[in-house]
Design a protein around this motif. Sequence first.
Motif, mmCIF file in Angstrom:
data_model
loop_
_atom_site.group_PDB
_atom_site.id
_atom_site.type_symbol
_atom_site.label_atom_id
_atom_site.label_comp_id
_atom_site.label_asym_id
_atom_site.label_seq_id
_atom_site.Cartn_x
_atom_site.Cartn_y
_atom_site.Cartn_z
ATOM 1 N N SER A 130 -2.528 8.619 6.226
ATOM 2 C CA SER A 130 -3.774 9.277 6.635
ATOM 3 C C SER A 130 -3.799 9.478 8.153
ATOM 4 C CB SER A 130 -5.010 8.530 6.127
ATOM 5 O OG SER A 130 -4.921 7.182 6.467
ATOM 6 N N SER A 172 2.656 2.020 -5.072
ATOM 7 C CA SER A 172 2.662 0.590 -4.731
ATOM 8 C C SER A 172 3.332 -0.236 -5.834
ATOM 9 C CB SER A 172 1.224 0.096 -4.553
ATOM 10 O OG SER A 172 0.515 0.228 -5.764
ATOM 11 N N ASP A 213 3.032 3.904 3.958
ATOM 12 C CA ASP A 213 1.818 3.196 3.560
ATOM 13 C C ASP A 213 0.609 4.125 3.661
ATOM 14 O OD1 ASP A 213 3.029 0.802 2.915
ATOM 15 O OD2 ASP A 213 2.949 0.051 4.966
ATOM 16 N N ALA A 214 -0.384 3.869 2.802
ATOM 17 C CA ALA A 214 -1.537 4.764 2.720
ATOM 18 C C ALA A 214 -2.204 4.952 4.084
ATOM 19 C CB ALA A 214 -2.537 4.208 1.706
ATOM 20 N N ASP A 215 -2.362 3.868 4.851
ATOM 21 C CA ASP A 215 -3.037 4.009 6.147
ATOM 22 C C ASP A 215 -2.197 4.834 7.122
ATOM 23 O OD1 ASP A 215 -1.215 1.845 6.050
ATOM 24 O OD2 ASP A 215 -2.052 0.979 7.872
ATOM 25 N N ARG A 218 0.832 -1.217 0.000
ATOM 26 C CA ARG A 218 0.000 0.000 0.000
ATOM 27 C C ARG A 218 0.862 1.260 0.000
ATOM 28 N NH1 ARG A 218 -3.583 -1.336 5.081
ATOM 29 N NH2 ARG A 218 -1.781 -2.622 5.559
ATOM 30 N N ASP A 220 -0.038 7.185 -5.690
ATOM 31 C CA ASP A 220 0.170 5.745 -5.529
ATOM 32 C C ASP A 220 1.628 5.404 -5.875
ATOM 33 O OD1 ASP A 220 -0.066 3.006 -5.545
ATOM 34 O OD2 ASP A 220 -1.270 2.900 -7.376
ATOM 35 N N VAL A 235 2.500 4.672 -0.715
ATOM 36 C CA VAL A 235 2.124 5.936 -1.375
ATOM 37 C C VAL A 235 3.290 6.907 -1.206
ATOM 38 C CG1 VAL A 235 -0.394 5.756 -1.119
ATOM 39 C CG2 VAL A 235 0.964 6.767 0.724
#
Length: 363
Positions: free
Chosen positions: A220, A261, A215-217, A169, A259, A171
């Motif tokens: 955020s 990934s 990572d995206a999570d 994931r 992105d 980013v």
Amino acid sequence: MIGGGPAGTAAAVAARAHGLEVELLHFVRPPARAGESLPPGCEPLLDELFGEGAVSPEAHRSAYGNEAAWGRDDLASVDFLFSPFGRGWHVDRAALDRGLLARAEAAGVTVHRGARLSQATWGAEGWEVRAAVSDGAVRRSPAVVLIDATGRAARVARSQGARRRRLDRLVAACWELQAEREDPDTSTTVEAAPEGWWYTHAVPGRRRMIGFLTDADLLSHRGARGPHDGRWEPAPPPRVRDALERGGYRAKGPARICDASTSYLDPLTGPGWIAAGDAAVSFDPLSSQGMITALLMGREAGRAAAAACLAGDVEPLSRYAEGYAALLHEHLIHQAAHYDAEPRWPTSPFWSRRGRRPSLLHG
Ligand SMILES: Cc1cc2nc3c(=O)[nH]c(=O)nc-3n(C[C@H](O)[C@H](O)[C@H](O)COP(=O)(O)OP(=O)(O)OC[C@H]3O[C@@H](n4cnc5c(N)ncnc54)[C@H](O)[C@@H]3O)c2cc1C
């Protein structure tokens, strides 16, 4: 040909050289990428594909090495002077793409600038391609084969039912910075941090790129909102910060979040279409292999398209898909080894997810 990045232009010149009539739709959704690095070995390939001097020294900066604080606090250096391929380049991406398109045009490719593919319909007669052009009109053209070189969007392939398989994931949050004065730094600095890794290098026009990969999570959780977050300031670790402070830089605009990934398209080819470059397989930016692979595999896609259209020979198409699978396999082995070399934060979510051989390799 859809997409005028490295894969699309390489595919276009290869298909043209093998006798196909080639039209290329080129559209850039702003903001364009400011700068990226070409590793040593890329320049001879560009010269082979597009003719001598494809990387103009006036438009781009020579790159003479990498420095990395990876698995350690201080910087380790790799000097390109010891590489058999010599120097690399820190390129102005927009200028590089413009230059390659101009060379493709000179080689006989018909380039439609500002033409964004809106629909591609496959039928008994081949393709009908619709593109929105700059004045709002729609351009219709027929085609026998489409090469999807639209980057990670894989616009054609996904419209035909192909799926993007993501293996992580990752980013990137990237900033473009402007300096008051010329920066003599000719290297790329990479630095690992508890929640990911950072990189920076100077680009032409007294500018510098800085990127944070996570990572995206996790991004955020830090409060960033994509894709263009103006409230979020870069807070790099010490070695990257040193490089910025030496040049007296300030941010030119908001972070661009995209992105990054490692992912692949399933399948890579279908009736009347072939995916090339990031549309087919996208690699971890840590490898700096994105553009060189897009050029190499773009050329293979162009050759395979010509063989299929002119001689009805589809064997090169299956070799093409096998070649890409082998490249991805090799990439994953190197990627796992690189992440394994950073043991300092074993319990951090970012690092604990990495360094193991991905399940794809066991399958
Ligand atoms: C943060 C980050 C940093 C990176 N740094 C590096 C680096 O330093 N060195 C390196 O080698 N690689 C790097 N890469 C990877 C590199 O950017 C890509 O691998 C490379 O650009 C792939 O080329 P391409 O031609 O396949 O796709 P792209 O360069 O993405 O080109 C695709 C083109 O298609 C166009 N397009 C999309 N949709 C349409 C449509 N509907 N109609 C017409 N045109 C369309 C797009 O606007 C674009 O111009 C990095 C990637 C990331 C995420």
